[in-house]
Design a protein around this motif. Structure first.
Motif, PDB file in Angstrom:
ATOM      1  N   THR A  15      18.225 -30.156 -67.638  1.00  0.00           N
ATOM      2  CA  THR A  15      17.114 -29.802 -68.516  1.00  0.00           C
ATOM      3  C   THR A  15      17.262 -30.363 -69.920  1.00  0.00           C
ATOM      4  O   THR A  15      16.294 -30.394 -70.677  1.00  0.00           O
ATOM      5  CB  THR A  15      16.970 -28.275 -68.600  1.00  0.00           C
ATOM      6  OG1 THR A  15      18.239 -27.699 -68.921  1.00  0.00           O
ATOM      7  CG2 THR A  15      16.477 -27.699 -67.286  1.00  0.00           C
ATOM      8  N   THR A  62       6.560 -31.226 -68.179  1.00  0.00           N
ATOM      9  CA  THR A  62       7.134 -29.873 -68.142  1.00  0.00           C
ATOM     10  C   THR A  62       6.156 -28.822 -68.642  1.00  0.00           C
ATOM     11  O   THR A  62       6.397 -27.626 -68.479  1.00  0.00           O
ATOM     12  CB  THR A  62       8.441 -29.789 -68.967  1.00  0.00           C
ATOM     13  OG1 THR A  62       8.154 -30.060 -70.352  1.00  0.00           O
ATOM     14  CG2 THR A  62       9.487 -30.757 -68.453  1.00  0.00           C
ATOM     15  N   GLN A 109      14.942 -34.565 -61.163  1.00  0.00           N
ATOM     16  CA  GLN A 109      14.690 -34.026 -62.497  1.00  0.00           C
ATOM     17  C   GLN A 109      13.687 -32.890 -62.404  1.00  0.00           C
ATOM     18  O   GLN A 109      12.562 -33.082 -61.948  1.00  0.00           O
ATOM     19  CB  GLN A 109      14.152 -35.109 -63.426  1.00  0.00           C
ATOM     20  CG  GLN A 109      13.808 -34.623 -64.815  1.00  0.00           C
ATOM     21  CD  GLN A 109      15.028 -34.109 -65.546  1.00  0.00           C
ATOM     22  OE1 GLN A 109      15.988 -34.843 -65.751  1.00  0.00           O
ATOM     23  NE2 GLN A 109      15.011 -32.842 -65.930  1.00  0.00           N
ATOM     24  N   THR A 110      14.105 -31.711 -62.816  1.00  0.00           N
ATOM     25  CA  THR A 110      13.223 -30.551 -62.743  1.00  0.00           C
ATOM     26  C   THR A 110      12.094 -30.664 -63.760  1.00  0.00           C
ATOM     27  O   THR A 110      12.326 -30.912 -64.945  1.00  0.00           O
ATOM     28  CB  THR A 110      14.008 -29.254 -62.979  1.00  0.00           C
ATOM     29  OG1 THR A 110      14.981 -29.107 -61.945  1.00  0.00           O
ATOM     30  CG2 THR A 110      13.083 -28.040 -62.970  1.00  0.00           C
ATOM     31  N   HIS A 113      10.128 -24.815 -63.014  1.00  0.00           N
ATOM     32  CA  HIS A 113      10.923 -23.902 -62.197  1.00  0.00           C
ATOM     33  C   HIS A 113      10.372 -22.512 -62.417  1.00  0.00           C
ATOM     34  O   HIS A 113      10.596 -21.899 -63.460  1.00  0.00           O
ATOM     35  CB  HIS A 113      12.404 -23.980 -62.588  1.00  0.00           C
ATOM     36  CG  HIS A 113      13.294 -23.109 -61.746  1.00  0.00           C
ATOM     37  ND1 HIS A 113      13.515 -23.359 -60.411  1.00  0.00           N
ATOM     38  CD2 HIS A 113      13.996 -21.988 -62.047  1.00  0.00           C
ATOM     39  CE1 HIS A 113      14.317 -22.432 -59.921  1.00  0.00           C
ATOM     40  NE2 HIS A 113      14.618 -21.590 -60.890  1.00  0.00           N
ATOM     41  N   GLN A 124      10.911 -30.825 -58.574  1.00  0.00           N
ATOM     42  CA  GLN A 124      11.736 -31.895 -59.122  1.00  0.00           C
ATOM     43  C   GLN A 124      11.122 -33.245 -58.757  1.00  0.00           C
ATOM     44  O   GLN A 124      10.538 -33.393 -57.683  1.00  0.00           O
ATOM     45  CB  GLN A 124      13.169 -31.836 -58.563  1.00  0.00           C
ATOM     46  CG  GLN A 124      14.012 -30.690 -59.089  1.00  0.00           C
ATOM     47  CD  GLN A 124      13.671 -29.360 -58.443  1.00  0.00           C
ATOM     48  OE1 GLN A 124      13.372 -29.294 -57.256  1.00  0.00           O
ATOM     49  NE2 GLN A 124      13.709 -28.295 -59.233  1.00  0.00           N
ATOM     50  N   GLY A 180      21.389 -28.070 -70.630  1.00  0.00           N
ATOM     51  CA  GLY A 180      20.184 -27.639 -71.329  1.00  0.00           C
ATOM     52  C   GLY A 180      20.089 -26.120 -71.293  1.00  0.00           C
ATOM     53  O   GLY A 180      19.878 -25.465 -72.317  1.00  0.00           O
ATOM     54  N   VAL A 205      19.441 -26.756 -75.053  1.00  0.00           N
ATOM     55  CA  VAL A 205      18.070 -27.263 -75.092  1.00  0.00           C
ATOM     56  C   VAL A 205      17.401 -27.038 -76.449  1.00  0.00           C
ATOM     57  O   VAL A 205      16.736 -27.949 -76.983  1.00  0.00           O
ATOM     58  CB  VAL A 205      17.232 -26.645 -73.944  1.00  0.00           C
ATOM     59  CG1 VAL A 205      17.071 -25.146 -74.085  1.00  0.00           C
ATOM     60  CG2 VAL A 205      15.861 -27.328 -73.853  1.00  0.00           C
ATOM     61  N   GLY A 254      14.420 -21.827 -67.475  1.00  0.00           N
ATOM     62  CA  GLY A 254      14.326 -23.248 -67.778  1.00  0.00           C
ATOM     63  C   GLY A 254      13.469 -23.495 -68.997  1.00  0.00           C
ATOM     64  O   GLY A 254      13.231 -22.598 -69.816  1.00  0.00           O
ATOM     65  N   ARG A 255      12.972 -24.724 -69.116  1.00  0.00           N
ATOM     66  CA  ARG A 255      12.145 -25.106 -70.259  1.00  0.00           C
ATOM     67  C   ARG A 255      10.822 -24.351 -70.309  1.00  0.00           C
ATOM     68  O   ARG A 255      10.177 -24.320 -71.360  1.00  0.00           O
ATOM     69  CB  ARG A 255      11.863 -26.610 -70.220  1.00  0.00           C
ATOM     70  CG  ARG A 255      13.005 -27.477 -70.715  1.00  0.00           C
ATOM     71  CD  ARG A 255      12.598 -28.937 -70.719  1.00  0.00           C
ATOM     72  NE  ARG A 255      13.666 -29.801 -71.210  1.00  0.00           N
ATOM     73  CZ  ARG A 255      13.814 -30.149 -72.475  1.00  0.00           C
ATOM     74  NH1 ARG A 255      12.951 -29.712 -73.382  1.00  0.00           N
ATOM     75  NH2 ARG A 255      14.808 -30.929 -72.853  1.00  0.00           N
ATOM     76  N   ASN A 259      11.694 -23.521 -75.041  1.00  0.00           N
ATOM     77  CA  ASN A 259      11.232 -24.842 -75.462  1.00  0.00           C
ATOM     78  C   ASN A 259      10.886 -24.783 -76.945  1.00  0.00           C
ATOM     79  O   ASN A 259      10.871 -23.710 -77.565  1.00  0.00           O
ATOM     80  CB  ASN A 259      10.037 -25.302 -74.621  1.00  0.00           C
ATOM     81  CG  ASN A 259       8.895 -24.298 -74.632  1.00  0.00           C
ATOM     82  OD1 ASN A 259       8.290 -24.063 -75.670  1.00  0.00           O
ATOM     83  ND2 ASN A 259       8.617 -23.673 -73.479  1.00  0.00           N
TER      84      ASN A 259
END
Length: 381
Positions: A15, A62, A109-110, A113, A124, A180, A205, A254-255, A259
């Protein structure tokens, strides 16, 4: 039970979006569901940054936006072509021929999620068909979605690898991967006790995003910029108030949650005007606190902590972790024989071996899946 000795390649892009890591490993001859350790030899490794345009396109995907399907299709193939270039570079560098490689384990690459949605999914990019065609090597990919289909989070998956490689019969250990995002694996000395693992929250991140905005640097080397600022307790407590940190495991993030837009929103709630370096210092403390708090929730706690991922090189972050966890011996996974930069890529080489051997790659106690599952789809050479 399958005999699967030989060379495997692992590909990882996390990430943090800092690049693609690739390794060649030699794995032991016999993989069994019951064994508690894995013999792994790291043969060679390489890392390559993502091209600026591709990185920006991934970042764009994303978050919701226009013309997503068209861009998704292009990025899916472009990313896999880059993976193939890196694999071919690694093979040339190592002197190992493609036909000597049993399989490539590709994380991809995610982009999204979302395991907690009414219809959960994880997505991904990195087309394994293109990767297999461009390298002439069998590819194992799409390793997260079977666990998700079985009611799990699809993440984190590396605790299963940590348990195979790093568990010790006499020491309570914890492995923390700081990419990340950060995830923790607790490895009880008692082999009959379950492994615990989950995402603790942001690793690098937010730190990376903030320094990229204000210093035009990809990351905060050694935590030097954070060290020039002062942690703001009001902002820290606000960040720590997020419901995620009180949710029980299994959990992953996750992001989608952590973010730069979310950070801007948090800053807009503050009446104080903070210097950029003070925000960076607060973000570093945020990452350290959420990791330390997660470890301290479990009793008996670990006596040894080993860190991997890019965060292992952030000296200030390591110092804060040690200060927050004074009773735990802290070092990197290099102490255990595997450099911290390559642990996750090695994990996906191991997952490729497990898939070919028709053996499970997940830990239901970690992901929340209904049971053990063979992870990944196989794309022959």
């Amino acid at each position: 039970m399958a005999e699967l000795s030989g060379y495997f390649i692992g590909l990882m892009s996390g990430t943090s979006l800092d690049g693609i890591d690739a390794v060649i490993v030699r794995l032991d001859s016999e993989a069994t569901a019951a064994e508690q350790s894995t013999r792994l030899e790291l043969i060679d490794s390489i890392s390559q940054p993502l091209p600026t345009e591709l990185r920006q396109q991934i970042l764009q995907l994303t978050q919701p936006g226009d013309n997503e399907i068209e861009l998704l299709g292009q990025v899916d193939v472009a990313f896999s072509r880059l993976q193939a270039e890196i694999v071919n570079q690694l093979l040339q560098q190592s002197g190992i021929k493609p036909e000597q490689i049993r399989a490539i384990g590709s994380h991809g690459q995610t982009l999204r999620h979302r395991p907690e949605q009414p219809i959960p999914f994880t997505l991904q990019v990195g087309d394994p068909n293109t990767l297999a065609e461009a390298t002439g090597i069998c590819v194992v990919a799409d390793v997260r979605r079977r666990d998700l289909a079985a009611g799990g989070q699809g993440a984190p998956l590396v605790p299963a690898f940590h348990a195979q490689l790093f568990r010790h019969p006499e020491h309570q250990r914890a492995i923390v991967n700081i990419g990340g995002m950060a995830n923790v694996t607790l490895l009880p000395a008692d082999a009959s006790s379950p492994v615990i693992g989950y995402d603790t929250g942001p690793g690098n991140v937010l730190l990376d995003s903030w320094i990229q905005r204000h210093q035009q640097q990809p990351f905060d080397r050694n935590g030097d910029w954070a060290g020039s600022g002062r942690c703001d307790q009001q902002l820290l407590q606000q960040l720590l108030s997020l419901d995620y940190f009180r949710q029980p495991a299994p959990k992953s993030t996750g992001r989608e949650q952590f973010n730069i837009d979310w950070l801007d929103q948090q800053l807009s709630l503050q009446s104080l005007s903070l210097r950029p370096e003070d925000v960076q210092a607060t973000l570093l403390e945020f990452s350290a606190r959420t990791i330390a708090d997660a470890l301290q929730q479990h009793q008996p706690g670990p006596s040894q902590l080993f860190v991997c991922g890019g965060g292992a090189h952030n000296q200030l972050l390591m110092l804060r972790l040690q200060n927050l966890l004074p009773k735990i011996t802290l070092s990197s996974t290099a102490t255990l024989g595997l450099e911290p930069d390559w642990v996750e890529a090695c994990a996906f080489a191991w997952l490729a071996q497990r898939c070919l051997a028709q053996l499970p790659g997940n830990l239901p106690a970690v992901t929340g899946a209904r049971g053990e599952r063979i992870l990944g789809g196989i794309y022959p050479a």
